[in-house]
Design an enzyme around this catalytic site. Structure first.
Site, PDB file in Angstrom:
ATOM      1  N   TYR A  92       0.273 -13.074  24.569  1.00 27.99           N
ATOM      2  CA  TYR A  92       0.379 -13.483  23.613  1.00 27.99           C
ATOM      3  C   TYR A  92      -1.849 -12.748  23.227  1.00 27.99           C
ATOM      4  CZ  TYR A  92       0.474 -17.186  19.766  1.00 27.99           C
ATOM      5  OH  TYR A  92      -0.072 -17.278  18.673  1.00 27.99           O
ATOM      6  N   PHE A 144       2.445   2.387  -4.676  1.00 25.06           N
ATOM      7  CA  PHE A 144       3.591   2.906  -4.227  1.00 25.06           C
ATOM      8  C   PHE A 144       4.075   1.320  -3.791  1.00 25.06           C
ATOM      9  CE2 PHE A 144       7.048   0.977  -0.822  1.00 25.06           C
ATOM     10  CZ  PHE A 144       7.862   1.099  -1.167  1.00 25.06           C
ATOM     11  N   ASP A 145       5.236   0.733  -4.235  1.00 23.52           N
ATOM     12  CA  ASP A 145       5.883  -0.721  -5.458  1.00 23.52           C
ATOM     13  C   ASP A 145       5.367  -1.931  -4.617  1.00 23.52           C
ATOM     14  OD1 ASP A 145       7.616   0.259  -3.062  1.00 23.52           O
ATOM     15  OD2 ASP A 145       9.542  -0.809  -4.658  1.00 23.52           O
ATOM     16  N   ASP A 234      -3.998   3.794   2.054  1.00 22.94           N
ATOM     17  CA  ASP A 234      -2.694   3.556   2.093  1.00 22.94           C
ATOM     18  C   ASP A 234      -2.101   4.984   2.657  1.00 22.94           C
ATOM     19  OD1 ASP A 234      -0.035   3.259   1.977  1.00 22.94           O
ATOM     20  OD2 ASP A 234       0.076   2.632   0.582  1.00 22.94           O
ATOM     21  N   ALA A 236       0.088   5.227   5.050  1.00 17.29           N
ATOM     22  CA  ALA A 236       2.157   5.763   5.321  1.00 17.29           C
ATOM     23  C   ALA A 236       1.924   7.167   6.196  1.00 17.29           C
ATOM     24  CB  ALA A 236       3.135   4.823   4.605  1.00 17.29           C
ATOM     25  N   LYS A 277       6.317   5.446   9.131  1.00 13.30           N
ATOM     26  CA  LYS A 277       6.086   6.607   8.554  1.00 13.30           C
ATOM     27  C   LYS A 277       5.760   7.324   9.845  1.00 13.30           C
ATOM     28  CE  LYS A 277       7.184   4.082   5.108  1.00 13.30           C
ATOM     29  NZ  LYS A 277       7.359   2.483   4.495  1.00 13.30           N
ATOM     30  N   HIS A 469      14.858  -3.519  -7.080  1.00 15.71           N
ATOM     31  CA  HIS A 469      15.798  -2.760  -6.949  1.00 15.71           C
ATOM     32  C   HIS A 469      16.497  -2.807  -5.299  1.00 15.71           C
ATOM     33  CE1 HIS A 469      11.886  -1.136  -3.993  1.00 15.71           C
ATOM     34  NE2 HIS A 469      13.327  -0.140  -3.766  1.00 15.71           N
TER      35      HIS A 469
HETATM   36  N1  F0G Z   1       2.354   2.342   1.173  1.00 18.06           N
HETATM   37  C1  F0G Z   1       3.697   3.174   0.867  1.00 18.06           C
HETATM   38  C2  F0G Z   1       2.752   4.403   1.006  1.00 18.06           C
HETATM   39  C3  F0G Z   1       4.849   3.073   1.164  1.00 18.06           C
HETATM   40  O1  F0G Z   1       5.730   4.418   1.047  1.00 18.06           O
HETATM   41  C4  F0G Z   1       5.051   2.294   2.202  1.00 18.06           C
HETATM   42  C5  F0G Z   1       6.858   2.212   2.566  1.00 18.06           C
HETATM   43  C6  F0G Z   1       4.317   1.614   2.316  1.00 18.06           C
HETATM   44  C7  F0G Z   1       3.541   1.603   1.475  1.00 18.06           C
HETATM   45  C8  F0G Z   1       5.258   0.271   2.657  1.00 18.06           C
HETATM   46  O2  F0G Z   1       5.447   0.268   3.561  1.00 18.06           O
HETATM   47  O3  F0G Z   1       7.546  -0.533   4.507  1.00 18.06           O
HETATM   48  O4  F0G Z   1       6.499  -0.515   6.083  1.00 18.06           O
HETATM   49  O5  F0G Z   1       6.208  -2.570   4.295  1.00 18.06           O
HETATM   50  N2  F0G Z   1       7.424   3.109   1.725  1.00 18.06           N
HETATM   51  C9  F0G Z   1       8.961   2.941   2.134  1.00 18.06           C
HETATM   52  C10 F0G Z   1       9.706   3.812   1.753  1.00 18.06           C
HETATM   53  C11 F0G Z   1       9.930   1.557   1.683  1.00 18.06           C
HETATM   54  O6  F0G Z   1      10.763   3.849   1.718  1.00 18.06           O
HETATM   55  O7  F0G Z   1       9.463   5.026   0.706  1.00 18.06           O
HETATM   56  P1  F0G Z   1       6.388  -0.794   5.006  1.00 18.06           P
END
Ligand code: F0G
Length: 478
Positions: A92, A144-145, A234, A236, A277, A469
């Site tokens: 833990y 990103f969304d 960010d 990813a 990713k 979406h």
């Molecule tokens: N930032 C970027 C650039 C992303 O593409 C994503 C996720 C996130 C943050 C959030 O990360 O999913 O681990 O919580 N993108 C996925 C996509 C969902 O399909 O592009 P997460």
């Protein structure tokens, strides 16, 4: 008989050229385990997509033949990662796997403070809980969304400062994900006191997996310093971004991906990471920073939201696999295999004249639906319509990155039609072969060939306020 290659040789009357062909570049891995996938009929798919209210997220994955919905958490782990799983320490507090992960992250990024989270959006949630308050502005390049969601849900503004060229899908630029420095500087000059921090997304997913140049990262740093602001990457797809810097930006060809990544992070104050990713794990994420005050601030939210500081929502074994994945995926050969596959698919689409965001980015093809389904009005969601047509054609599941994803304006509640309307076809890491790419390409060609006959799209019959979406329900417009 000894024949010297690359030389004209004469055998009496015979004259022939013997040439050494350039060796093709094959995958940097071989396959040890496979997973069966099933095909289906058009009739089955027509029923299934109807049952799913014409939302591809709502389809059970067994109803999908080739899944290009996302490259997130869908990669194939290596034998070394699977081996690392067995060595995970599930304590833990103070898990050995945490310290191993932290060491790799610090080595790759230079960031000393690390907080694991269960995925990328959780990293945003934890860090932004400390950093973002009502009325703030967070400039960046096509947030990103989830990033936008975590800013807007705190009644702050995500200000898009991406270069305008990114909106023209047919324009070829090496770094179409860049921040427009003039727009950023304007935001800082006019509203500097409200700017919480700057976020740069590498690669720029929403603009089509487009990379950001090192030059641009340096410029963002310069402007940030001028106004006393901090920068978050960010991250990813930071390794894919580093690959593009190596292969496209002057002065980086001889540097390793690890050296390039380290330099990218040197211009930032911290990062949020979706490890699903470029970490090539199925679940995971983290925050990393060089600043103790950010770490102390984020810590307070990590414990109630995610878990104790040395696991933050991840299993020990998952942290162990992530440490290996990050190390592996910052090696050139792995990235080269991946990006060449995406480029292969793009070359097939070129053959058929199908328009997509050019040049192709790192993780996906983004088909420009507005240029394909010219008869479908934007109010009827062309990219979603194209996604549904492609699914019905071959069971290939893509994802709309367009007007549905863009949600409504939080103030006016109008649909946001200002951005791009794209069909994203993500390629999972180390999962599909180029034969699968051929299926995708030909399926898309078939839809493309009958594009003139597609004149109607879909209407929304049910939606949520934020990030609609995933759950939106649609009906065809007859
Ligand atoms: N930032 C970027 C650039 C992303 O593409 C994503 C996720 C996130 C943050 C959030 O990360 O999913 O681990 O919580 N993108 C996925 C996509 C969902 O399909 O592009 P997460």
């Amino acid at each position: 008989m000894y024949v010297k290659l690359n030389k004209w040789i004469n055998f009496g009357d015979l004259s022939l050229k013997s040439t050494t062909m350039e060796l093709p570049i094959a995958e940097s891995w071989k396959i040890k385990m496979v997973e069966h996938i099933r095909t289906s009929t058009r009739e089955e798919r027509e029923q299934w997509i109807k049952d799913a209210h014409y939302n591809l997220f709502q389809l059970p994955a067994d109803q999908v033949y080739i899944d290009c919905l996302t490259d997130s958490g869908t990669g194939a782990m290596s034998d070394r990662q699977w081996a690392a799983l067995m060595m995970g320490d599930e304590s833990y507090a103070g898990s050995r796997s945490f310290y191993e992960l932290k060491d790799v992250i610090t080595r790759l990024t230079g960031f000393e403070y690390v907080i694991p989270t269960h995925q990328g959006r959780a990293a945003e949630n934890v860090l932004f809980s400390h950093l973002v308050k009502e009325g703030d502005i967070v400039p960046g390049n096509s947030h990103f969304d989830t990033t936008k969601g975590h800013i807007e849900s705190r009644k702050a503004t995500a200000l898009d400062c991406t270069i305008d060229e990114a909106k023209n899908t047919q324009l070829e630029l090496p770094f179409k994900g860049n921040v427009d420095i003039a727009k950023l500087e304007k935001a800082l000059a006019e509203n500097g006191d409200k700017v919480a921090f700057i976020v740069v997304t590498v690669t720029n997913n929403t603009a089509g997996g487009q990379p950001v140049s090192m030059e641009n990262l340096k410029e963002v740093r310069r402007v940030a310093d001028k106004y006393g602001k901090r920068v978050i990457l960010d991250s990813a797809r930071f390794a894919e971004n580093a690959y593009f810097i190596k292969t496209r930006e002057e002065g980086y060809a001889d540097k390793t991906i690890k050296e390039i990544a380290r330099e990218m992070f040197s211009y930032a104050d911290g990062m949020t990471m979706s490890a699903k990713k470029d970490g090539i794990v199925n679940m995971g994420g983290f925050i990393a920073t060089r600043h103790e005050d950010w770490y102390e601030g984020a810590k307070k939210y990590c414990i109630p939201f995610e878990g104790y500081l040395t696991y933050g929502g991840m299993n020990g074994r998952d942290m162990a696999a992530l440490a290996v994945g990050l190390d592996e995926n910052t090696e050139f050969d792995n990235l080269d295999t991946r990006i060449r596959q995406v480029q292969y698919l793009a070359s097939r689409l070129d053959e058929f004249g199908i328009p997509y965001q050019r040049p192709v980015g790192g993780h996906a093809i983004f088909v420009d639906a507005g240029l394909v389904l010219t008869k479908v009005p934007k109010e009827e969601f062309p990219a979603q319509t194209l996604a549904i047509e492609l699914y019905k054609e071959a069971g290939v599941r893509g994802c709309e990155i367009g007007y549905i994803l863009a949600d409504r304006d939080p103030v006016t509640r109008e649909n946001r039609f200002g951005g791009m309307d794209l069909l994203r076809l993500c390629i999972a890491r180390r999962v599909y072969t180029n034969n699968h790419m051929d299926v995708i390409a030909v399926a898309l060609k078939n839809v493309f060939d009958r594009r003139e006959s597609i004149t109607h799209g879909y209407k929304i019959v049910w939606e949520t306020e934020l990030m609609r979406h995933f759950t939106v329900q649609l009906e065809p417009i007859q």
